[in-house]
Design a protein around this motif. Structure first.
Motif, short mmCIF file in Angstrom:
data_model
loop_
_atom_site.label_atom_id
_atom_site.label_comp_id
_atom_site.label_asym_id
_atom_site.label_seq_id
_atom_site.Cartn_x
_atom_site.Cartn_y
_atom_site.Cartn_z
N ASP A 12 -20.45 23.45 3.83
CA ASP A 12 -19.66 22.36 4.41
C ASP A 12 -18.79 21.64 3.38
OD1 ASP A 12 -21.43 20.78 2.97
OD2 ASP A 12 -22.55 20.09 4.71
N PHE A 13 -18.63 22.25 2.21
CA PHE A 13 -17.85 21.62 1.14
C PHE A 13 -16.41 21.31 1.58
CE2 PHE A 13 -15.32 21.24 -2.66
CZ PHE A 13 -16.14 20.59 -3.56
N PRO A 14 -15.68 22.28 2.15
CA PRO A 14 -14.30 21.97 2.55
C PRO A 14 -14.20 20.79 3.53
CG PRO A 14 -14.67 24.33 2.59
CD PRO A 14 -16.02 23.69 2.41
N GLN A 15 -15.16 20.71 4.45
CA GLN A 15 -15.14 19.61 5.41
C GLN A 15 -15.34 18.27 4.70
OE1 GLN A 15 -18.00 19.97 8.59
NE2 GLN A 15 -17.85 17.80 9.12
N ARG A 16 -16.31 18.24 3.77
CA ARG A 16 -16.58 16.99 3.05
C ARG A 16 -15.40 16.62 2.14
NH1 ARG A 16 -20.67 17.07 -0.46
NH2 ARG A 16 -20.87 19.34 -0.55
N LEU A 17 -14.76 17.65 1.56
CA LEU A 17 -13.58 17.40 0.73
C LEU A 17 -12.45 16.81 1.57
CD1 LEU A 17 -11.96 17.64 -1.91
CD2 LEU A 17 -11.41 19.99 -1.25
N GLU A 18 -12.27 17.36 2.76
CA GLU A 18 -11.20 16.86 3.63
C GLU A 18 -11.43 15.40 3.99
OE1 GLU A 18 -8.62 18.71 7.29
OE2 GLU A 18 -10.75 19.19 7.19
N GLU A 19 -12.69 15.03 4.23
CA GLU A 19 -13.01 13.64 4.54
C GLU A 19 -12.74 12.73 3.35
OE1 GLU A 19 -17.07 14.01 5.67
OE2 GLU A 19 -16.64 14.90 7.64
N LEU A 20 -13.10 13.22 2.16
CA LEU A 20 -12.86 12.44 0.94
C LEU A 20 -11.36 12.23 0.72
CD1 LEU A 20 -14.05 11.30 -1.81
CD2 LEU A 20 -13.52 13.55 -2.76
N LEU A 21 -10.58 13.28 0.88
CA LEU A 21 -9.14 13.19 0.66
C LEU A 21 -8.47 12.27 1.69
CD1 LEU A 21 -8.30 16.91 -0.20
CD2 LEU A 21 -8.66 15.00 -1.77
N LYS A 22 -8.96 12.31 2.91
CA LYS A 22 -8.42 11.41 3.94
C LYS A 22 -8.66 9.95 3.55
CE LYS A 22 -8.82 10.22 8.85
NZ LYS A 22 -9.54 10.48 10.13
N ARG A 23 -9.87 9.67 3.08
CA ARG A 23 -10.19 8.30 2.65
C ARG A 23 -9.33 7.88 1.47
NH1 ARG A 23 -13.97 6.69 -0.96
NH2 ARG A 23 -15.11 8.68 -0.90
N HIS A 24 -9.13 8.80 0.52
CA HIS A 24 -8.33 8.48 -0.66
C HIS A 24 -6.86 8.25 -0.30
CE1 HIS A 24 -11.13 9.99 -4.11
NE2 HIS A 24 -11.75 9.21 -3.23
N LYS A 25 -6.36 9.05 0.63
CA LYS A 25 -4.97 8.88 1.05
C LYS A 25 -4.76 7.51 1.68
CE LYS A 25 -1.37 11.07 3.85
NZ LYS A 25 -1.04 12.16 4.79
N GLU A 26 -5.72 7.08 2.50
CA GLU A 26 -5.63 5.77 3.13
C GLU A 26 -5.68 4.66 2.08
OE1 GLU A 26 -8.90 5.89 5.82
OE2 GLU A 26 -7.84 7.09 7.34
N ALA A 27 -6.55 4.83 1.09
CA ALA A 27 -6.67 3.82 0.03
C ALA A 27 -5.38 3.72 -0.79
CB ALA A 27 -7.84 4.17 -0.89
N ILE A 28 -4.77 4.86 -1.08
CA ILE A 28 -3.53 4.87 -1.86
C ILE A 28 -2.39 4.24 -1.06
CG2 ILE A 28 -1.76 6.39 -2.86
CD1 ILE A 28 -4.12 8.25 -3.68
N ASN A 29 -2.33 4.53 0.24
CA ASN A 29 -1.31 3.91 1.09
C ASN A 29 -1.46 2.40 1.12
OD1 ASN A 29 -0.03 6.31 1.75
ND2 ASN A 29 -1.28 6.65 3.59
N THR A 30 -2.70 1.92 1.14
CA THR A 30 -2.97 0.48 1.12
C THR A 30 -2.49 -0.14 -0.19
OG1 THR A 30 -4.88 0.73 2.58
CG2 THR A 30 -4.76 -1.29 1.26
N LEU A 31 -2.76 0.54 -1.30
CA LEU A 31 -2.32 0.05 -2.61
C LEU A 31 -0.79 0.02 -2.69
CD1 LEU A 31 -4.84 1.96 -4.92
CD2 LEU A 31 -4.75 -0.51 -4.56
N ALA A 32 -0.16 1.06 -2.15
CA ALA A 32 1.30 1.12 -2.19
C ALA A 32 1.95 0.01 -1.37
CB ALA A 32 1.78 2.48 -1.69
#
Length: 651
Positions: free
Chosen positions: A14-34
């Protein structure tokens, strides 16, 4: 505290699925910072560096495991993860709001200014200023390039694992060192046989000592014709790289690549390589003629071929210096060498290494915690023995990075040193060639560059932010000392008797150091010129081989057989990040040679005062400044090209 290395089967599934979830969270955090109101470095880039570290901690174990314990499960998870990462990085690199934010940020320290400068540069190189349709095109190119790079590497690994040369006649293995024979020997139906593969320790053992010329050619042919399917992969990689460079406003991929390098422009690189070629050719011709004459007189060989060079080279070296690499092996037991290396690094830089029992991916792996002034400062893992599931070669891979996060917490670094040394057997421990010792010193030089960083900003700490064409400087610097008798005396003892390596043998190692040095230099220049020229315009199909043949006319005094397809295995530039950058080895070697002579005392030991200066100005500063500036601060001058000529005894 350090991360624990664990990655179980279910986690792989399930690594790809967990990675996808992590990247989604990081993208949201970066958009908030921007979108935030703050223009302060600490409020924007510090949290982004926290996210960078979190992604590295999550993905590196899989990437590492896929290289050192390759399986269907790791390969599946890795291949499924690459597109996710590529897409994430492409989207972030083309985030206009973030780019606009970064251009407004205020940095307080020189390290922060360097981070900001690099970030803005990288945004431009990632297409931040392109129109939307071109950004999408660039994103698609990067995604496909990532997949092709992995396919190239996997094709090569599969081809390497698939081939075996089985030898039944004892005459065909006569003269091969016993340690290499022990690794190759097996029994079938009560009959002793020997198995040689394309894994580097096994391949080199037969190419260097195998007495049967026909079998040497068979093994050489198998090695140099591996993965023919990579021809199509190469064509597509080159096509996409040229498209990418054009999209970003550059004439070719070489010009694009130099934007993040120490070299100023294409002319400076080609001029540098061509000057070194000119300097090397006279001695190279003399070395080749000497080898031809020796092979003719010894065995009546009138047509010396590429698959003869290592074999007769080893015999000629023994004839000239009475030195055979196999002589050193009983004195270079793997653990003793490692202990000696750690002791040397400890004394030079004021460190202490303590062996640790921590979770590992293989029983042969060793882990050490690093202390400076009795304060825990890092961790290093050593995975040094060849096995079927490990890709060939040797490398250092960073895992954790030293930096201070947005909460003020000081993170400690960790790294992996990986090699493919002969494994231990039931009869004897792992015994190394002196070349293996040089390799270990080299990779340790990379490791301490990452592990000894004192930079608080992650993006320029350790090996992060260091230009490609100087990243080999610290590794080449440390490997030079593996030839010095005072250094070797620390650990070179017979694995059975404890007897120190004889002074005569230590002297031979030093005397033989530059044996065929010009031929070796010319071979590296062949690779470097081919790589750089290959990326100065678009080559396709037969043009790739034609270019390599043209470069060989200038550099290769002994032409390889027509079937040789070296490029199909040139993983450095098609799967390893060195595209238009293989020249970096020689570029950095000017720095390493100059630094070596600056740090060498008259007795052949480190000058400890100079070594401390090297630690303070080079190792501890990571990528926080351009290497040319750090070098100037250390020695008060530029590195001298003449030092490289002196290092190779070509004065």
């Amino acid at each position: 505290m350090f991360q624990t290395f664990t990655l179980k089967d279910q986690e792989l599934n399930d690594f790809p699925q967990r990675l996808e979830e992590l990247l989604k969270r990081h993208k949201e955090a970066i958009n908030t910072l921007a979108a935030s109101e703050s223009d302060g470095y600490e409020a924007v880039l510090k949290p982004m560096e926290d996210l960078d570290e979190e992604r590295s901690l999550f993905f590196t174990p899989l990437s590492h495991l896929n290289s050192v314990l390759n399986s269907e499960a790791t390969q599946k998870a890795y291949e499924a993860s690459l597109p996710l990462l590529s897409r994430f990085h492409s989207e972030i690199a083309q985030n206009e709001a973030l780019y606009t934010k970064l251009k407004r940020l205020q940095a307080r320290t020189p390290e922060q200014r360097k981070v900001l400068e690099n970030e803005i540069r990288d945004f431009r190189l990632s297409g931040a200023e392109l129109p939307l349709d071109k950004k999408k095109e660039l994103e698609s190119i990067d995604l496909e390039l990532s997949e092709l790079s992995n396919r190239f590497s996997q094709n090569l690994l599969d081809a390497t694992k698939a081939y075996e040369l089985i030898i039944e006649d004892p005459e065909d293995v006569a003269g091969i060192p016993e340690s290499d024979l022990a690794a190759a020997r097996f029994e079938e139906d009560g009959k002793v046989q020997w198995r040689f593969t394309l894994q580097i320790p096994s391949y080199l053992a037969y190419m260097t000592y195998g007495p049967n010329r026909q079998l040497r050619e068979e093994l050489y042919r198998a090695y140099t014709t591996r993965a023919p399917e990579n021809a199509q992969v190469i064509d597509r990689i080159l096509e996409l790289r040229q498209q990418k460079a054009k999209l970003l406003g550059f004439d070719n991929y070489a010009e694009y690549a130099l934007q993040t390098r120490d070299a100023r422009d294409e002319w400076e690189v080609t001029d540098f390589l061509e000057k070194l070629t000119e300097l090397s050719l006279p001695q190279g011709r003399a070395e080749l003629e000497e080898l031809r004459r020796f092979a003719r007189e010894l065995d009546g060989i009138e047509d010396l071929a590429s698959y003869d060079v290592a074999y007769y080279g080893e015999k000629l070296k023994k004839h000239l210096y009475d030195f055979d690499e196999s002589e050193t092996k009983p004195y270079l037991e793997q653990q003793a060498v490692l202990n000696g290396l750690l002791q040397i690094v400890s004394e030079l830089f004021g460190m202490r290494f303590e062996a640790m029992e921590v979770p590992r991916w293989h029983p042969s792996v060793k882990a050490y915690d690093i202390y400076r002034a009795e304060e825990l400062s890092g961790r290093i893992y050593f995975d040094l023995e060849a096995r079927k599931e490990k890709r060939g070669g040797a490398w250092m891979h960073d895992w954790e990075t030293r930096f201070i996060d947005s909460r003020g917490e000081d993170h400690l670094p960790s790294a992996f040193v990986v090699a493919n040394f002969p494994p231990a057997s039931e009869d004897q421990p792992s015994l190394l060639r002196h070349d293996d010792v040089v390799t270990l010193f080299h990779e340790m030089g990379h490791a301490i560059h990452h592990l000894f960083s004192r930079v608080p900003e992650r993006s320029v700490s350790g090996i992060n932010g260091v230009a490609w064409d100087v990243v080999e400087f610290p590794s080449q610097f440390l490997e030079n000392f593996a030839y010095e008798a005072p250094i070797l005396r620390r650990f070179a003892r017979h694995y059975q008797t404890g007897e120190a390596m004889p002074e005569e043998l230590l002297a031979k190692i030093k005397a033989a150091k530059n044996f065929q040095a010009a031929l070796g230099m010319l071979r590296q220049l062949e690779f470097a010129l081919f790589d750089f020229k290959l990326h100065q315009r678009l080559y396709q199909g037969d043009e790739v081989q034609e270019l390599l043949d043209w470069v060989r006319e200038k550099t290769a005094l002994l032409k390889p057989p027509a079937y040789n397809r070296f490029q199909h295995g040139f993983a450095h530039i098609f799967a390893g990040g060195y595209a238009a950058g293989y020249y970096s080895y020689k570029w950095a070697e000017v720095l390493s040679a100059d630094a070596f002579f600056a740090c060498l005392d008259p007795e052949g030991n480190f000058d400890r005062k100079m070594a401390q200066g090297y630690y303070e100005h080079i190792l501890s500063r990571g990528g926080s400044e351009e290497m040319s500036s750090l070098y100037q601060q250390w020695l008060g001058r530029k590195a001298r090209l003449e030092s490289l000529i002196r290092l190779y005894g070509m004065e």
